[in-house]
Design an enzyme around this catalytic site. Structure first.
Site, mmCIF file in Angstrom:
data_model
loop_
_atom_site.group_PDB
_atom_site.id
_atom_site.type_symbol
_atom_site.label_atom_id
_atom_site.label_comp_id
_atom_site.label_asym_id
_atom_site.label_seq_id
_atom_site.Cartn_x
_atom_site.Cartn_y
_atom_site.Cartn_z
ATOM 1 N N ASP A 1 -8.444 -5.232 13.464
ATOM 2 C CA ASP A 1 -8.218 -3.793 13.300
ATOM 3 C C ASP A 1 -7.603 -3.571 11.924
ATOM 4 O O ASP A 1 -6.466 -3.126 11.767
ATOM 5 C CB ASP A 1 -7.278 -3.286 14.406
ATOM 6 C CG ASP A 1 -6.922 -1.811 14.219
ATOM 7 O OD1 ASP A 1 -5.841 -1.398 14.693
ATOM 8 O OD2 ASP A 1 -7.709 -1.093 13.573
ATOM 9 N N SER A 2 -8.359 -3.977 10.895
ATOM 10 C CA SER A 2 -7.794 -3.884 9.538
ATOM 11 C C SER A 2 -8.260 -2.586 8.882
ATOM 12 O O SER A 2 -9.184 -1.934 9.368
ATOM 13 C CB SER A 2 -8.298 -5.059 8.689
ATOM 14 O OG SER A 2 -9.659 -4.823 8.330
ATOM 15 N N GLN B 1 0.846 -1.207 0.000
ATOM 16 C CA GLN B 1 0.000 0.000 0.000
ATOM 17 C C GLN B 1 0.879 1.254 0.000
ATOM 18 O O GLN B 1 2.066 1.198 0.310
ATOM 19 C CB GLN B 1 -0.897 0.010 1.243
ATOM 20 C CG GLN B 1 -0.143 -0.190 2.562
ATOM 21 C CD GLN B 1 -0.954 -0.907 3.614
ATOM 22 O OE1 GLN B 1 -2.197 -0.852 3.638
ATOM 23 N NE2 GLN B 1 -0.253 -1.614 4.508
ATOM 24 N N ASP C 1 -0.049 -12.412 6.612
ATOM 25 C CA ASP C 1 -1.469 -12.224 6.303
ATOM 26 C C ASP C 1 -2.318 -12.830 7.421
ATOM 27 O O ASP C 1 -2.170 -14.027 7.737
ATOM 28 C CB ASP C 1 -1.756 -12.916 4.960
ATOM 29 C CG ASP C 1 -3.218 -12.814 4.564
ATOM 30 O OD1 ASP C 1 -3.519 -13.106 3.403
ATOM 31 O OD2 ASP C 1 -4.051 -12.438 5.417
HETATM 32 N N1 SAM Z 1 -7.840 1.895 12.696
HETATM 33 C C1 SAM Z 1 -7.737 1.725 11.249
HETATM 34 C C2 SAM Z 1 -9.105 1.588 10.634
HETATM 35 O O1 SAM Z 1 -10.079 1.448 11.373
HETATM 36 O O2 SAM Z 1 -9.178 1.641 9.395
HETATM 37 C C3 SAM Z 1 -6.878 0.530 10.934
HETATM 38 C C4 SAM Z 1 -5.472 0.822 11.291
HETATM 39 S S1 SAM Z 1 -4.269 -0.385 11.015
HETATM 40 C C5 SAM Z 1 -2.983 0.646 10.490
HETATM 41 C C6 SAM Z 1 -4.781 -1.263 9.570
HETATM 42 C C7 SAM Z 1 -3.727 -2.308 9.226
HETATM 43 O O3 SAM Z 1 -4.298 -3.486 8.658
HETATM 44 C C8 SAM Z 1 -2.699 -1.814 8.192
HETATM 45 O O4 SAM Z 1 -1.449 -1.597 8.815
HETATM 46 C C9 SAM Z 1 -2.641 -2.932 7.155
HETATM 47 O O5 SAM Z 1 -1.328 -3.200 6.676
HETATM 48 C C10 SAM Z 1 -3.214 -4.098 7.942
HETATM 49 N N2 SAM Z 1 -3.735 -5.189 7.100
HETATM 50 C C11 SAM Z 1 -4.446 -5.085 5.951
HETATM 51 N N3 SAM Z 1 -4.718 -6.316 5.453
HETATM 52 C C12 SAM Z 1 -4.157 -7.230 6.313
HETATM 53 C C13 SAM Z 1 -4.093 -8.660 6.340
HETATM 54 N N4 SAM Z 1 -4.661 -9.395 5.363
HETATM 55 N N5 SAM Z 1 -3.458 -9.256 7.379
HETATM 56 C C14 SAM Z 1 -2.878 -8.510 8.363
HETATM 57 N N6 SAM Z 1 -2.886 -7.140 8.388
HETATM 58 C C15 SAM Z 1 -3.527 -6.513 7.372
#
Ligand code: SAM
Length: 283
Positions: free
Chosen positions: A156-157, A32, A138
């Protein structure tokens, strides 16, 4: 568009504009676009693929409400899994609970963690706590072979785009259910109640297919625009109507550190839903 302003691109027809003091970082990871900027009204901010993730000024609301609702209501939470959450804000709140034995954070993008430690130490320093294990992979793959391990799982994705897409599939929730102990609880962020109503309905209905008890709860988060921000609560054995208010009060009293939004009254109140959200949820 004014040059020293940031305009979020989460929604095609609606945006939030924030005046920028300084652009701190712009780059791309394998997954990203990652940006950090210092805003006039909300301080330093993490943006992923053009979507606001966390600001120093209001991140506490989201992180408190996604962590303390399950951890004050669960009978004895010791093993916690967080999927996503690379900024460390949820971890910071989880470790305020004295009985937590271990927090496992599964964040797909190690670059987010590395950069948050530099630009958002307020949240990311929690990732170095001895109770915390960080896995950069992942979340959907990680959870596939876990059985009855966790008391609480928090998703919290980012919103359902890019790497997060897999975290919205029914199979993912079946694996999550399998990974939870019998009285386990699942919480996931389910976005804006006004601007993501269709995706919210899909998320809710997908989880509702898998879990015995499913409901929404809300919080008011200034930089997550579009009315109430929503979370999904789900469990195979504990209905939100059976939350023990004396347990919630006792857990709240035992927490280390203070909270700026969460308290037992807000816990209970957050499950009171306006009709337009009640109507989204098939009973
Ligand atoms: N609080 C934020 C919201 O509500 O949108 C989310 C914050 S946190 C930074 C979101 C994280 O999810 C990102 O760092 C992203 O890289 C991670 N993420 C996305 N897809 C993922 C996956 N398949 N497995 C693990 N982490 C993932």
């Amino acid at each position: 568009m004014k040059k020293d302003w940031f305009y979020e691109t989460a929604y095609p027809e609606t945006t939030i504009g924030l005046k920028i003091k300084e652009k701190l970082y712009t780059g791309k990871s394998k997954f990203q676009k990652i940006e950090f900027m210092d805003t006039d009204s909300f301080g330093r901010m993490l943006v992923l693929d053009g979507v606001v993730q966390a600001t120093v000024r209001d991140e506490f609301i989201y992180h408190e409400m996604i962590a303390h609702v399950p951890l004050c209501a669960h009978p004895d939470p010791r093993q916690v899994l967080i999927i996503g959450g690379g900024d460390g804000g949820v971890v910071r709140e989880v470790i305020k609970h004295p009985n937590i034995a271990k927090v496992t954070l599964v964040e797909i993008d190690s670059k987010v963690i590395e950069l948050c430690k530099k630009y958002l130490p307020e949240t990311a320093q929690a990732l170095d706590d001895p109770k915390v294990e960080v896995r950069c992979e992942d979340g959907a793959k990680f959870i596939a072979d876990k059985t009855a391990v966790y008391d609480v799982v928090i998703v919290d994705s980012s919103d359902p785009v890019g790497p997060s897409t897999v975290l919205f599939a029914e199979e993912f929730y079946r694996c999550l259910s399998n990974s939870l102990k019998k009285d386990g609880m699942l919480i996931r962020q389910s976005g804006s109640s006004f601007l993501l109503q269709e995706p919210l309905k899909q998320v809710y209905q997908t989880i509702h297919k898998v879990f015995q008890y499913t409901t929404l709860y809300t919080a008011a988060i200034p930089t997550y625009i579009g009315g109430f921000f929503t979370f999904v609560y789900a469990s195979q054995s504990i209905a939100p109507t059976r939350f023990d208010s004396s347990l919630i009060a006792e857990r709240y009293a035992r927490m280390s550190g203070k909270t700026g939004y969460y308290n037992p009254a807000m816990h209970q109140a957050s499950f009171a839903l306006p009709n337009y959200l009640e109507e989204l949820m098939p009973r």
